[in-house]
Enzyme design. Structure first.
Site, PDB file in Angstrom:
ATOM      1  CB  SER A  27     -53.360  40.977  49.858  1.00 39.21           C
ATOM      2  OG  SER A  27     -52.363  39.877  49.601  1.00 39.21           O
ATOM      3  CD  GLN A  53     -50.142  42.141  46.365  1.00 43.60           C
ATOM      4  OE1 GLN A  53     -50.932  41.431  47.037  1.00 43.60           O
ATOM      5  NE2 GLN A  53     -48.886  42.050  46.244  1.00 43.60           N
ATOM      6  CE1 TYR A  55     -45.839  41.169  47.512  1.00 42.31           C
ATOM      7  CE2 TYR A  55     -47.588  39.703  48.641  1.00 42.31           C
ATOM      8  CZ  TYR A  55     -46.808  40.903  48.533  1.00 42.31           C
ATOM      9  OH  TYR A  55     -46.517  41.641  49.681  1.00 42.31           O
ATOM     10  CB  THR A  81     -46.447  44.157  45.410  1.00 42.91           C
ATOM     11  OG1 THR A  81     -47.555  44.332  45.677  1.00 42.91           O
ATOM     12  CG2 THR A  81     -45.479  44.451  46.587  1.00 42.91           C
ATOM     13  CE  LYS A 161     -49.408  48.205  48.163  1.00 43.15           C
ATOM     14  NZ  LYS A 161     -48.278  47.558  48.873  1.00 43.15           N
ATOM     15  CG  HIS A 185     -44.652  45.998  51.546  1.00 41.60           C
ATOM     16  ND1 HIS A 185     -44.543  45.611  50.365  1.00 41.60           N
ATOM     17  CD2 HIS A 185     -45.492  45.142  52.355  1.00 41.60           C
ATOM     18  CE1 HIS A 185     -45.171  44.399  50.794  1.00 41.60           C
ATOM     19  NE2 HIS A 185     -45.614  44.120  51.713  1.00 41.60           N
TER      20      HIS A 185
HETATM   21  C1  LIG Z   1     -50.638  43.188  57.927  1.00 39.01           C
HETATM   22  C2  LIG Z   1     -50.134  43.757  56.486  1.00 39.01           C
HETATM   23  C3  LIG Z   1     -50.027  42.858  55.269  1.00 39.01           C
HETATM   24  C4  LIG Z   1     -49.791  43.489  54.270  1.00 39.01           C
HETATM   25  N1  LIG Z   1     -49.701  42.589  53.131  1.00 39.01           N
HETATM   26  C5  LIG Z   1     -49.413  42.955  52.007  1.00 39.01           C
HETATM   27  C6  LIG Z   1     -49.510  42.259  50.757  1.00 39.01           C
HETATM   28  O1  LIG Z   1     -50.044  41.064  50.789  1.00 39.01           O
HETATM   29  N2  LIG Z   1     -49.344  42.923  49.607  1.00 39.01           N
HETATM   30  C7  LIG Z   1     -48.868  44.063  49.394  1.00 39.01           C
HETATM   31  O2  LIG Z   1     -48.497  44.508  48.201  1.00 39.01           O
HETATM   32  N3  LIG Z   1     -48.742  44.824  50.589  1.00 39.01           N
HETATM   33  C8  LIG Z   1     -48.987  44.385  51.574  1.00 39.01           C
HETATM   34  N4  LIG Z   1     -48.990  45.373  52.773  1.00 39.01           N
HETATM   35  C9  LIG Z   1     -48.597  46.493  52.737  1.00 39.01           C
HETATM   36  C10 LIG Z   1     -49.803  47.651  52.334  1.00 39.01           C
HETATM   37  O3  LIG Z   1     -50.510  47.155  51.170  1.00 39.01           O
HETATM   38  C11 LIG Z   1     -49.524  48.909  52.297  1.00 39.01           C
HETATM   39  O4  LIG Z   1     -48.678  49.105  51.413  1.00 39.01           O
HETATM   40  C12 LIG Z   1     -49.208  49.383  53.813  1.00 39.01           C
HETATM   41  O5  LIG Z   1     -49.984  48.893  54.934  1.00 39.01           O
HETATM   42  C13 LIG Z   1     -49.712  50.915  53.811  1.00 39.01           C
HETATM   43  O6  LIG Z   1     -49.451  51.410  55.015  1.00 39.01           O
HETATM   44  P1  LIG Z   1     -50.331  51.896  56.280  1.00 39.01           P
HETATM   45  O7  LIG Z   1     -50.560  50.616  56.741  1.00 39.01           O
HETATM   46  O8  LIG Z   1     -49.575  52.597  57.101  1.00 39.01           O
HETATM   47  O9  LIG Z   1     -51.771  52.371  55.719  1.00 39.01           O
HETATM   48  C14 LIG Z   1     -49.345  44.643  54.204  1.00 39.01           C
HETATM   49  C15 LIG Z   1     -49.166  45.399  55.275  1.00 39.01           C
HETATM   50  C16 LIG Z   1     -49.712  44.882  56.437  1.00 39.01           C
HETATM   51  C17 LIG Z   1     -49.674  45.866  57.520  1.00 39.01           C
END
Ligand SMILES: Cc1cc2nc3c(=O)[nH]c(=O)nc-3n(C[C@H](O)[C@H](O)[C@H](O)COP(=O)(O)O)c2cc1C
Length: 296
Positions: A27, A53, A55, A81, A161, A185
């Site tokens: 990330s 990834q 932003y 994203t 994404k 997400h």
């Molecule tokens: C604590 C947390 C932080 C996340 N931070 C980001 C991020 O910084 N950038 C992003 O594209 N997705 C982020 N996500 C989404 C994840 O990349 C991903 O799409 C998602 O967690 C997948 O689902 P799962 O946790 O059920 O496997 C985050 C998810 C969580 C739980």
């Protein structure tokens, strides 16, 4: 911000991924710098690519230095994203705002959240409805030739994404994306979004194999990996399960989680007649998860 979950955060997760020959997407908002994460991969000598990834900043030019750093460090793809022009309404975060402890900061974008430890992060501020203006700016930035802009500034592959509709998958192809990730997400953005496994079949049908379709969200069992592949995903990614492993036992904990998923996937494959992953198809699915299919 994986150090909040435990151990050495992103360093532990990347060590586990590299040791197991898995790809990892780092990330933008990591506490460990993108250079340090890549050096773990290089020390282990993994040939599996790591991705970065992104932003986007509302002014595209402000993102250039970060993109250049990621490319120079050896990341093979930019994962843009597209589902976060602003943060979703995260009730829990309102009740207990996320504050990085002193000493921890977002290493890639240099924001020292620790300094103002009595104040909520800018993420919390983004949740404010007034930031709709910011959302509009980001949306405009994404819609306004962003893929062309990113291509101009980097040779990395470009993966979008957060695609949840076939119409958007077709636009991604039209604009030249190298792959898409069907993602909501982790259910953290729009609380009325469908699950990704529900969205997947229509997207796969629209894409017709022209670019890889990846899925994340809710993968908790090897049979979930199987279901996603049977419905046409090329592969899946996991988010929270890796964090649970990390919280449980650092790098080894992450490996344990992946090993469990792999065992469960192998068992599901054997019991449904798939010898290799390429045998996983709708027919093999009928032997194992027909009940689930009817719910999709
Ligand atoms: C604590 C947390 C932080 C996340 N931070 C980001 C991020 O910084 N950038 C992003 O594209 N997705 C982020 N996500 C989404 C994840 O990349 C991903 O799409 C998602 O967690 C997948 O689902 P799962 O946790 O059920 O496997 C985050 C998810 C969580 C739980």
């Amino acid at each position: 911000m994986q150090r909040l979950a435990g151990g050495d955060g992103e360093t532990d997760v990347s060590r586990a991924a590299a040791s197991m020959g898995l790809s990892l997407t780092l990330s933008s908002n990591s506490i460990t710098s993108l250079e340090d994460v890549m050096s773990v991969n290089q020390q282990i000598g993994s040939r599996t690519p790591f991705w970065f990834q992104l932003y986007l900043a509302s002014k595209l030019e402000l993102s250039i230095p970060l993109i250049k750093r990621a490319e120079a460090t050896g990341y093979k793809a930019l994962v843009l994203t597209v589902d976060t022009p602003m943060l979703g309404n995260r009730i829990n975060d309102r009740q207990s705002p996320l504050i990085l402890p002193p000493g921890l900061q977002l290493a890639n974008i240099g924001k020292d959240y620790g300094k103002k430890s009595d104040k909520p992060t800018s993420n919390r501020t983004l949740m404010d409805a007034r930031s709709a203006r910011h959302a509009r700016e980001i949306r405009r930035a994404i819609g306004d030739g962003t893929i062309g802009f990113l291509r101009e500034h980097s040779k990395m592959k470009l993966i979008l994404k957060g695609v949840m509709a076939p119409e958007d998958a077709l636009l991604a192809i039209e604009y030249g994306a190298d792959a898409i990730i069907v993602s909501n997400h982790g259910g953290r953005q729009l609380d009325c979004a469908p699950s990704t496994i529900q969205a997947l079949p229509e997207i796969v049908a629209a894409v017709k194999g022209r670019i890889p379709v990846i899925l994340d969200g809710g993968v908790r069992r090897g049979s979930d990996v199987f279901t996603a592949m049977a419905l046409g995903a090329d592969f899946v990614m996991v988010g929270r399960p890796a964090l649970w492993g990390l919280a449980h036992n650092g790098s080894e904990g992450v490996e344990t989680v992946i090993n469990i998923l792999e065992r469960e996937l192998s068992r599901t494959m054997s019991l449904s007649g798939a010898v290799g992953v390429h045998d996983i198809c709708r027919a093999s699915m009928r032997r194992s998860v027909e009940g689930r299919l009817s719910k999709i």
